[in-house]
Design a protein around this motif. Structure first.
Motif, PDB file in Angstrom:
ATOM      1  N   TRP A 128      36.107  34.830  36.562  1.00  0.00           N
ATOM      2  CA  TRP A 128      34.842  34.736  37.307  1.00  0.00           C
ATOM      3  C   TRP A 128      34.230  33.355  37.273  1.00  0.00           C
ATOM      4  CZ3 TRP A 128      34.930  38.590  40.366  1.00  0.00           C
ATOM      5  CH2 TRP A 128      35.628  39.735  39.964  1.00  0.00           C
TER       6      TRP A 128
ATOM      7  N   ARG B 234      30.484  22.872  37.609  1.00  0.00           N
ATOM      8  CA  ARG B 234      30.276  23.237  36.210  1.00  0.00           C
ATOM      9  C   ARG B 234      31.511  22.849  35.403  1.00  0.00           C
ATOM     10  NH1 ARG B 234      25.909  27.299  36.336  1.00  0.00           N
ATOM     11  NH2 ARG B 234      24.738  26.470  38.118  1.00  0.00           N
TER      12      ARG B 234
ATOM     13  N   GLU C 236      27.348  39.142  36.279  1.00  0.00           N
ATOM     14  CA  GLU C 236      26.254  38.367  36.885  1.00  0.00           C
ATOM     15  C   GLU C 236      26.669  37.784  38.236  1.00  0.00           C
ATOM     16  OE1 GLU C 236      24.590  35.141  34.490  1.00  0.00           O
ATOM     17  OE2 GLU C 236      24.062  34.116  36.360  1.00  0.00           O
ATOM     18  N   MET C 237      25.880  38.099  39.261  1.00  0.00           N
ATOM     19  CA  MET C 237      26.171  37.554  40.587  1.00  0.00           C
ATOM     20  C   MET C 237      25.020  36.677  41.070  1.00  0.00           C
ATOM     21  SD  MET C 237      27.595  39.724  43.783  1.00  0.00           S
ATOM     22  CE  MET C 237      26.236  39.717  44.932  1.00  0.00           C
TER      23      MET C 237
ATOM     24  N   GLY D  74      12.636  31.635  42.912  1.00  0.00           N
ATOM     25  CA  GLY D  74      13.895  31.347  43.595  1.00  0.00           C
ATOM     26  C   GLY D  74      15.070  31.946  42.844  1.00  0.00           C
TER      27      GLY D  74
ATOM     28  N   ARG E 245      31.638  34.955  43.857  1.00  0.00           N
ATOM     29  CA  ARG E 245      31.523  36.236  43.145  1.00  0.00           C
ATOM     30  C   ARG E 245      31.168  37.347  44.123  1.00  0.00           C
ATOM     31  NH1 ARG E 245      28.875  34.865  37.190  1.00  0.00           N
ATOM     32  NH2 ARG E 245      30.352  33.201  36.714  1.00  0.00           N
TER      33      ARG E 245
ATOM     34  N   GLU F 293      20.453  21.041  35.337  1.00  0.00           N
ATOM     35  CA  GLU F 293      20.326  22.155  34.398  1.00  0.00           C
ATOM     36  C   GLU F 293      20.655  21.715  32.963  1.00  0.00           C
ATOM     37  OE1 GLU F 293      20.148  25.863  35.366  1.00  0.00           O
ATOM     38  OE2 GLU F 293      19.286  25.112  37.218  1.00  0.00           O
TER      39      GLU F 293
ATOM     40  N   ASP G 192      21.169  34.846  39.729  1.00  0.00           N
ATOM     41  CA  ASP G 192      20.289  34.500  38.616  1.00  0.00           C
ATOM     42  C   ASP G 192      19.022  33.926  39.237  1.00  0.00           C
ATOM     43  OD1 ASP G 192      19.017  32.943  36.536  1.00  0.00           O
ATOM     44  OD2 ASP G 192      20.926  32.961  35.442  1.00  0.00           O
ATOM     45  N   GLY G 193      17.870  34.518  38.924  1.00  0.00           N
ATOM     46  CA  GLY G 193      16.652  34.007  39.554  1.00  0.00           C
ATOM     47  C   GLY G 193      15.424  34.211  38.702  1.00  0.00           C
TER      48      GLY G 193
ATOM     49  N   GLN H 258      24.712  20.590  39.307  1.00  0.00           N
ATOM     50  CA  GLN H 258      24.979  21.961  38.852  1.00  0.00           C
ATOM     51  C   GLN H 258      24.164  22.952  39.658  1.00  0.00           C
ATOM     52  OE1 GLN H 258      23.702  20.619  34.927  1.00  0.00           O
ATOM     53  NE2 GLN H 258      25.438  21.754  34.091  1.00  0.00           N
TER      54      GLN H 258
ATOM     55  N   VAL I 133      34.878  29.178  38.245  1.00  0.00           N
ATOM     56  CA  VAL I 133      35.610  28.015  38.747  1.00  0.00           C
ATOM     57  C   VAL I 133      34.727  26.810  38.442  1.00  0.00           C
ATOM     58  CG1 VAL I 133      37.049  29.060  40.559  1.00  0.00           C
ATOM     59  CG2 VAL I 133      34.658  28.547  41.052  1.00  0.00           C
TER      60      VAL I 133
ATOM     61  N   ARG J  81       9.076  30.943  38.680  1.00  0.00           N
ATOM     62  CA  ARG J  81       9.110  29.769  37.810  1.00  0.00           C
ATOM     63  C   ARG J  81       7.801  29.601  37.048  1.00  0.00           C
ATOM     64  NH1 ARG J  81      14.426  29.987  38.966  1.00  0.00           N
ATOM     65  NH2 ARG J  81      14.961  29.189  41.032  1.00  0.00           N
TER      66      ARG J  81
ATOM     67  N   HIS K 242      27.212  27.649  46.134  1.00  0.00           N
ATOM     68  CA  HIS K 242      25.989  28.184  45.564  1.00  0.00           C
ATOM     69  C   HIS K 242      24.988  28.432  46.689  1.00  0.00           C
ATOM     70  CE1 HIS K 242      23.596  27.590  41.536  1.00  0.00           C
ATOM     71  NE2 HIS K 242      23.470  28.812  42.017  1.00  0.00           N
TER      72      HIS K 242
ATOM     73  N   ILE L 237      37.606  35.390  41.248  1.00  0.00           N
ATOM     74  CA  ILE L 237      36.967  34.646  42.345  1.00  0.00           C
ATOM     75  C   ILE L 237      37.890  33.558  42.898  1.00  0.00           C
ATOM     76  CG2 ILE L 237      34.594  35.088  41.675  1.00  0.00           C
ATOM     77  CD1 ILE L 237      34.506  32.302  40.419  1.00  0.00           C
TER      78      ILE L 237
ATOM     79  N   GLY M 233      19.772  31.768  42.526  1.00  0.00           N
ATOM     80  CA  GLY M 233      21.072  31.217  42.919  1.00  0.00           C
ATOM     81  C   GLY M 233      22.120  32.327  42.891  1.00  0.00           C
TER      82      GLY M 233
ATOM     83  N   GLU N  50      32.849  23.861  32.926  1.00  0.00           N
ATOM     84  CA  GLU N  50      33.074  24.944  31.969  1.00  0.00           C
ATOM     85  C   GLU N  50      34.562  25.081  31.723  1.00  0.00           C
ATOM     86  OE1 GLU N  50      29.708  28.323  32.734  1.00  0.00           O
ATOM     87  OE2 GLU N  50      30.927  27.710  34.427  1.00  0.00           O
TER      88      GLU N  50
HETATM   89  O1  4AD Z   1      23.072  31.342  36.554  1.00  0.00           O
HETATM   90  P1  4AD Z   1      23.162  29.980  37.149  1.00  0.00           P
HETATM   91  O2  4AD Z   1      23.687  28.913  36.297  1.00  0.00           O
HETATM   92  O3  4AD Z   1      21.712  29.639  37.688  1.00  0.00           O
HETATM   93  C1  4AD Z   1      21.358  28.457  38.273  1.00  0.00           C
HETATM   94  O4  4AD Z   1      22.084  27.531  38.493  1.00  0.00           O
HETATM   95  C2  4AD Z   1      19.946  28.440  38.798  1.00  0.00           C
HETATM   96  N1  4AD Z   1      19.522  27.054  38.924  1.00  0.00           N
HETATM   97  C3  4AD Z   1      19.908  29.150  40.135  1.00  0.00           C
HETATM   98  C4  4AD Z   1      18.550  29.130  40.779  1.00  0.00           C
HETATM   99  O5  4AD Z   1      17.657  29.800  40.305  1.00  0.00           O
HETATM  100  N2  4AD Z   1      18.388  28.398  41.839  1.00  0.00           N
HETATM  101  O6  4AD Z   1      24.053  30.072  38.460  1.00  0.00           O
HETATM  102  C5  4AD Z   1      23.687  30.938  39.516  1.00  0.00           C
HETATM  103  C6  4AD Z   1      24.852  31.797  39.962  1.00  0.00           C
HETATM  104  C7  4AD Z   1      25.388  32.745  38.885  1.00  0.00           C
HETATM  105  O7  4AD Z   1      24.660  33.939  38.844  1.00  0.00           O
HETATM  106  C8  4AD Z   1      26.818  32.959  39.346  1.00  0.00           C
HETATM  107  O8  4AD Z   1      26.891  33.932  40.378  1.00  0.00           O
HETATM  108  C9  4AD Z   1      27.169  31.613  39.956  1.00  0.00           C
HETATM  109  O9  4AD Z   1      25.954  30.971  40.271  1.00  0.00           O
HETATM  110  N3  4AD Z   1      27.939  30.780  39.022  1.00  0.00           N
HETATM  111  C10 4AD Z   1      29.262  30.575  39.101  1.00  0.00           C
HETATM  112  N4  4AD Z   1      30.176  31.010  39.995  1.00  0.00           N
HETATM  113  C11 4AD Z   1      31.455  30.608  39.821  1.00  0.00           C
HETATM  114  N5  4AD Z   1      31.871  29.801  38.836  1.00  0.00           N
HETATM  115  C12 4AD Z   1      30.981  29.330  37.913  1.00  0.00           C
HETATM  116  N6  4AD Z   1      31.403  28.513  36.944  1.00  0.00           N
HETATM  117  C13 4AD Z   1      29.604  29.726  38.038  1.00  0.00           C
HETATM  118  N7  4AD Z   1      28.482  29.440  37.341  1.00  0.00           N
HETATM  119  C14 4AD Z   1      27.491  30.099  37.960  1.00  0.00           C
END
Ligand code: 4AD
Ligand code: MG
Length: 429
Positions: A214, A206, A352-353, A396, A403, A163, A355-356, A182, A216, A359, A221, A414, A398, A208
């Motif tokens: 919310w 991540r 946010e729980m 797709g 969460r 990503e 994300d999709g 990621q 970690v 594509r 995933h 979380i 994630g 972060e």
């Molecule tokens: O929104 P994100 O970053 O999306 C993706 O990684 C896409 N590639 C997913 C895909 O389409 N296959 O992450 C998806 C979800 C978020 O909505 C959130 O629920 C969770 O992953 N998430 C985390 N959960 C806990 N700690 C974090 N640091 C998170 N970052 C994302």
């Protein structure tokens, strides 16, 4: 040999002789009597021991500390005054493992509980949360299998970040740079040309620094990708798998939900389909509710949680974000140019729980978007082979497992939804 049963089974039996084993949850006593609340993985039960029956063992019994492991045999009966409504009058006890003074008490702060996480996992709260987590995971697997998805894994180590961005952990891989994954998505968008519909349940990493409740740095995933799926198909799989998991938890984790004081009537009300609104509508709703936000701004957690609240304290899909806020792989909605065929699923209290998106299947458009965003895929260029060799419409998403679990349990973070949370300041135990 006695046959040990669980505390829960013993209480179902309700009378007669039983043998149970577990850990001392509470203890108190006098010169003549000892009360032990015993805990196993199913429940707790009060056990009473009369000194006159245990003169030889009394020293050991009297000095039993919290979390010592014991086996007891005795007669069970209902007793309304006991913590779980039953009591065992003990005729035989075997101290299996003594315990030092247990280093967790009521006054511990988050930091100290974090240091003792391996011991804190014995608490009824954590034990129930972990059982719910297990049910959720299993339910999601089950839903995917029932619906023709193939579970397929991707590596956690890679020579290029997927990503991208600054949130990637870098490590030394025999003198070369490597990155912790990621997301599984880049692999998945290629797998689906083989298996059609794919999913995975795996850790994502991540880097972060954000210390919100919310986030970690390592989360589980649940990711899904399907050839020939469009945005609506994608949202349907997301909402149905979520409802499927909630139903399974309601059926199999009644006691755990009870221990946690979770809002069962609220969980029972959750049904699919979830409400769908566009980003544009979401911005208007936020403005009407006093948020300082304009079209084009990204939502923060206050906006995301606000939206779920304004739409009936329920899940809400927000679709069609401005393309500028999206990654290069999200498709463009040709019926609403400038916006994406994407969604975020917002959960009440969490934000946010999921994300999709559907594509972007067109290589030329992706290349343009990459150029505009000044992204060089570098060693991840193989990803684009999915568009070079028989590109198909696909979609797709994630979902962050913690969460979802925290939301079911009614937790405020979380960190309570994963056994050993990893955060910028927590790497042990
Ligand atoms: O929104 P994100 O970053 O999306 C993706 O990684 C896409 N590639 C997913 C895909 O389409 N296959 O992450 C998806 C979800 C978020 O909505 C959130 O629920 C969770 O992953 N998430 C985390 N959960 C806990 N700690 C974090 N640091 C998170 N970052 C994302
Ligand atoms: Mg996201």
């Amino acid at each position: 040999m006695v046959k040990f049963i669980t505390i829960s089974e013993a209480m179902q039996k309700g009378k007669g002789k039983v043998a149970v084993r577990g850990w001392v949850y509470r203890e108190r006593g006098s010169n003549k009597l000892k009360f032990i609340v015993l805990r196993d993985h199913t429940d707790v039960i009060q056990c009473v021991l009369k000194r006159e029956n245990f003169e030889d063992q009394w020293k050991d019994i009297d000095s039993l500390q919290i979390e010592a492991s014991i086996e007891v045999e005795g007669t069970i009966k209902e007793d309304k005054r006991a913590p779980s409504g039953y009591e065992i009058s003990v005729s035989k006890i075997n101290v299996v493992g003594k315990s030092n003074e247990f280093p967790i008490n009521k006054d511990l702060n988050e930091e100290l509980l974090g240091d003792r996480r391996h011991l804190w996992l014995r608490s009824r709260k954590m034990s129930s949360a972990m059982k719910i987590r297990s049910t959720v995971m299993f339910a999601l697997h089950e839903y995917m299998h029932k619906n023709g998805f193939t579970e397929i894994e991707a590596p956690s180590l890679s020579g290029a970040s997927s990503e991208g961005g600054s949130e990637v952990f870098e490590l030394n891989y025999f003198g070369k740079k490597a990155y912790l994954t990621q997301s599984w998505q880049f692999y998945a968008e290629n797998f689906i040309h083989s298996v059609g519909k794919a999913y995975a349940m795996a850790p994502s990493f991540r880097a972060e620094k954000s210390k919100t409740p919310w986030h970690v740095t390592e989360f589980w995933h649940f990711e899904v990708e399907g050839a020939w799926m469009d945005l609506e198909d994608d949202m349907k799989i997301a909402e149905e798998s979520i409802v499927y998991a909630i139903k399974k938890v309601l059926k199999e984790n009644k006691k755990d939900l009870d221990v946690l004081g979770a809002d069962i009537s609220f969980l029972k009300k959750i049904k699919s389909p979830f409400k769908r609104i566009t980003y544009e509508e979401a911005v208007k709703t936020l403005q009407n509710n006093g948020h300082k936000i304009k079209y084009g701004d990204d939502f923060g957690s206050a906006e995301e949680r606000g939206l779920a609240k304004y739409y009936g304290d329920n899940f809400v899909f927000v679709t069609n974000y401005p393309l500028e806020l999206l990654k290069f792989y999200h498709g463009e909605d040709l019926k609403k140019p400038g916006t994406g065929t994407n969604f975020n699923l917002l959960a009440p209290g969490v934000g946010e729980m999921v994300d999709g998106s559907q594509r972007e299947p067109d290589l030329k458009k992706i290349v343009e978007r990459l150029k505009k965003a000044k992204i060089d895929l570098g060693a991840s260029d193989w990803y684009l082979d999915s568009r070079r060799y028989g590109s198909v419409p696909h979609a797709g998403f994630g979902l962050g497992l913690e969460r979802f679990v925290a939301w079911i349990c009614g937790f405020k973070t979380i960190k309570d939804a994963i056994p050993f949370p990893r955060t910028p300041t927590r790497l042990n135990p």
